[in-house]
Design a protein around this motif. Structure first.
Motif, PDB file in Angstrom:
ATOM      1  N   ARG A  72       0.857  -1.189   0.000  1.00 38.43           N
ATOM      2  CA  ARG A  72       0.000   0.000   0.000  1.00 38.43           C
ATOM      3  C   ARG A  72       0.897   1.245   0.000  1.00 38.43           C
ATOM      4  N   VAL A  73       0.567   2.158  -0.906  1.00 35.17           N
ATOM      5  CA  VAL A  73       1.306   3.412  -1.037  1.00 35.17           C
ATOM      6  C   VAL A  73       0.352   4.559  -0.752  1.00 35.17           C
ATOM      7  N   CYS A  74       0.792   5.505   0.079  1.00 29.13           N
ATOM      8  CA  CYS A  74       0.010   6.710   0.352  1.00 29.13           C
ATOM      9  C   CYS A  74       0.910   7.921   0.146  1.00 29.13           C
ATOM     10  N   ILE A  75       0.511   8.791  -0.758  1.00 25.25           N
ATOM     11  CA  ILE A  75       1.249  10.014  -1.041  1.00 25.25           C
ATOM     12  C   ILE A  75       0.384  11.179  -0.586  1.00 25.25           C
ATOM     13  N   GLN A  76       0.967  12.057   0.222  1.00 25.67           N
ATOM     14  CA  GLN A  76       0.249  13.223   0.728  1.00 25.67           C
ATOM     15  C   GLN A  76       1.046  14.476   0.417  1.00 25.67           C
ATOM     16  N   GLY A  77       0.343  15.558   0.222  1.00 26.49           N
ATOM     17  CA  GLY A  77       1.012  16.821  -0.038  1.00 26.49           C
ATOM     18  C   GLY A  77       0.011  17.958  -0.059  1.00 26.49           C
ATOM     19  N   VAL A  78       0.489  19.091  -0.522  1.00 26.85           N
ATOM     20  CA  VAL A  78      -0.346  20.288  -0.591  1.00 26.85           C
ATOM     21  C   VAL A  78      -0.125  20.948  -1.948  1.00 26.85           C
ATOM     22  N   VAL A  79      -1.222  21.206  -2.649  1.00 29.66           N
ATOM     23  CA  VAL A  79      -1.160  22.009  -3.871  1.00 29.66           C
ATOM     24  C   VAL A  79      -1.105  23.458  -3.408  1.00 29.66           C
ATOM     25  N   PRO A  80      -0.012  24.187  -3.720  1.00 25.58           N
ATOM     26  CA  PRO A  80       0.120  25.552  -3.206  1.00 25.58           C
ATOM     27  C   PRO A  80      -0.817  26.530  -3.915  1.00 25.58           C
ATOM     28  N   GLU A  81      -1.208  27.559  -3.173  1.00 23.76           N
ATOM     29  CA  GLU A  81      -1.957  28.653  -3.792  1.00 23.76           C
ATOM     30  C   GLU A  81      -0.937  29.534  -4.484  1.00 23.76           C
ATOM     31  N   ILE A  82      -1.207  29.867  -5.725  1.00 23.70           N
ATOM     32  CA  ILE A  82      -0.238  30.617  -6.513  1.00 23.70           C
ATOM     33  C   ILE A  82      -0.783  31.998  -6.809  1.00 23.70           C
ATOM     34  N   GLY A  89       3.976  45.123 -10.360  1.00 20.81           N
ATOM     35  CA  GLY A  89       3.960  44.904  -8.921  1.00 20.81           C
ATOM     36  C   GLY A  89       2.640  44.368  -8.394  1.00 20.81           C
ATOM     37  N   CYS A  90       1.632  44.232  -9.254  1.00 19.30           N
ATOM     38  CA  CYS A  90       0.352  43.677  -8.831  1.00 19.30           C
ATOM     39  C   CYS A  90       0.465  42.161  -8.709  1.00 19.30           C
ATOM     40  N   LEU A  91      -0.312  41.599  -7.791  1.00 17.05           N
ATOM     41  CA  LEU A  91      -0.416  40.149  -7.681  1.00 17.05           C
ATOM     42  C   LEU A  91      -1.769  39.724  -8.203  1.00 17.05           C
ATOM     43  N   TYR A  92      -1.778  38.721  -9.056  1.00 14.62           N
ATOM     44  CA  TYR A  92      -3.024  38.207  -9.619  1.00 14.62           C
ATOM     45  C   TYR A  92      -3.375  36.889  -8.946  1.00 14.62           C
ATOM     46  N   ARG A  93      -4.615  36.773  -8.527  1.00 13.14           N
ATOM     47  CA  ARG A  93      -5.130  35.516  -7.986  1.00 13.14           C
ATOM     48  C   ARG A  93      -6.068  34.921  -9.028  1.00 13.14           C
ATOM     49  N   MET A  94      -6.024  33.637  -9.162  1.00 12.53           N
ATOM     50  CA  MET A  94      -6.814  32.945 -10.180  1.00 12.53           C
ATOM     51  C   MET A  94      -8.310  33.066  -9.904  1.00 12.53           C
ATOM     52  N   CYS A 100      -5.710  21.754 -10.658  1.00 13.56           N
ATOM     53  CA  CYS A 100      -6.162  21.280  -9.352  1.00 13.56           C
ATOM     54  C   CYS A 100      -6.156  22.454  -8.367  1.00 13.56           C
ATOM     55  N   PRO A 101      -7.239  22.675  -7.639  1.00 15.66           N
ATOM     56  CA  PRO A 101      -7.298  23.798  -6.709  1.00 15.66           C
ATOM     57  C   PRO A 101      -6.314  23.636  -5.561  1.00 15.66           C
ATOM     58  N   PRO A 102      -5.892  24.749  -4.944  1.00 15.36           N
ATOM     59  CA  PRO A 102      -4.933  24.659  -3.842  1.00 15.36           C
ATOM     60  C   PRO A 102      -5.538  23.953  -2.632  1.00 15.36           C
ATOM     61  N   GLY A 103      -4.646  23.296  -1.890  1.00 13.40           N
ATOM     62  CA  GLY A 103      -5.073  22.613  -0.673  1.00 13.40           C
ATOM     63  C   GLY A 103      -4.431  21.249  -0.549  1.00 13.40           C
ATOM     64  N   PRO A 104      -4.690  20.568   0.560  1.00  7.84           N
ATOM     65  CA  PRO A 104      -4.079  19.263   0.805  1.00  7.84           C
ATOM     66  C   PRO A 104      -4.712  18.174  -0.071  1.00  7.84           C
ATOM     67  N   PHE A 105      -3.921  17.150  -0.360  1.00  9.75           N
ATOM     68  CA  PHE A 105      -4.415  16.011  -1.128  1.00  9.75           C
ATOM     69  C   PHE A 105      -3.761  14.737  -0.612  1.00  9.75           C
ATOM     70  N   SER A 106      -4.375  13.605  -0.911  1.00  4.87           N
ATOM     71  CA  SER A 106      -3.737  12.312  -0.681  1.00  4.87           C
ATOM     72  C   SER A 106      -4.122  11.376  -1.819  1.00  4.87           C
ATOM     73  N   ILE A 107      -3.185  10.516  -2.185  1.00  3.86           N
ATOM     74  CA  ILE A 107      -3.378   9.537  -3.246  1.00  3.86           C
ATOM     75  C   ILE A 107      -2.944   8.197  -2.672  1.00  3.86           C
ATOM     76  N   THR A 108      -3.833   7.211  -2.685  1.00  4.64           N
ATOM     77  CA  THR A 108      -3.544   5.907  -2.103  1.00  4.64           C
ATOM     78  C   THR A 108      -3.820   4.823  -3.132  1.00  4.64           C
ATOM     79  N   PHE A 109      -2.893   3.877  -3.261  1.00  5.16           N
ATOM     80  CA  PHE A 109      -3.065   2.759  -4.185  1.00  5.16           C
ATOM     81  C   PHE A 109      -2.232   1.581  -3.701  1.00  5.16           C
ATOM     82  N   ASN A 110      -2.457   0.423  -4.298  1.00  2.66           N
ATOM     83  CA  ASN A 110      -1.731  -0.789  -3.934  1.00  2.66           C
ATOM     84  C   ASN A 110      -0.837  -1.239  -5.075  1.00  2.66           C
ATOM     85  N   LEU A 111       0.380  -1.625  -4.734  1.00  3.38           N
ATOM     86  CA  LEU A 111       1.266  -2.264  -5.693  1.00  3.38           C
ATOM     87  C   LEU A 111       0.833  -3.727  -5.831  1.00  3.38           C
TER      88      LEU A 111
END
Length: 144
Positions: A72-82, A89-94, A100-111
């Motif tokens: 079993r493999v579990c990958i976790q991370g965070v998609v950053p807000e860009i 000098g302006c900052l643009y927000r999407m 993929c929208p910003p925020g935490p994610f996890s991907i789980t699968f079996n070998l």
């Protein structure tokens, strides 16, 4: 199936079928380059898996990959807000976001089989692919 000349030939292809589960923003991202597409390869001594993580920075501290003995493999991370800076000098927000929208994610699968979770080699490629080789359980690795 081939029925030419009254002969019947059946061709079957063995294929590894893996169930992949998504949570967080990986589950929401349906347009644009998807997070979490998984390829799995097999050799005599190891498995290799590749997971698409577009938009995720290469920083290994932000990606957690846990591999368990049963495969079993579990990958976790965070998609950053860009925020995109401009020359003025302006900052643009999407406002329209197809990645993929910003925020935490996890991907789980079996070998396909058991592995030795101590013997793996992760590599985050520049193209957003997270690639890991993990040795099968009980396999003796030849030393050269």
């Amino acid at each position: 199936m081939n029925t030419e000349n009254n002969q019947t030939t059946t061709t079957t292809h063995s294929k590894v079928i893996s169930h992949v589960f998504f949570t967080g923003t990986a589950k929401q991202g349906s347009a644009g380059p998807p997070v979490g597409l998984v390829d799995i390869g097999v050799s005599e001594v190891a498995y290799i898996f590749r997971v698409s993580l577009p938009g995720i920075e290469k920083n290994q501290d932000k990606i957690k990959c846990e591999i368990q003995r049963e495969g079993r493999v579990c990958i976790q991370g965070v998609v950053p807000e860009i925020a995109i800076p401009s020359d003025t000098g302006c900052l643009y927000r999407m406002q329209v976001q197809q990645l993929c929208p910003p925020g935490p994610f996890s991907i789980t699968f079996n070998l396909p089989g058991q592995v030795d979770p101590r013997l793996f080699s992760p590599h985050f490629r520049p193209d957003g692919i997270f690639e890991v080789v993990v040795v099968k359980l009980g396999v003796r690795i030849p030393t050269s």
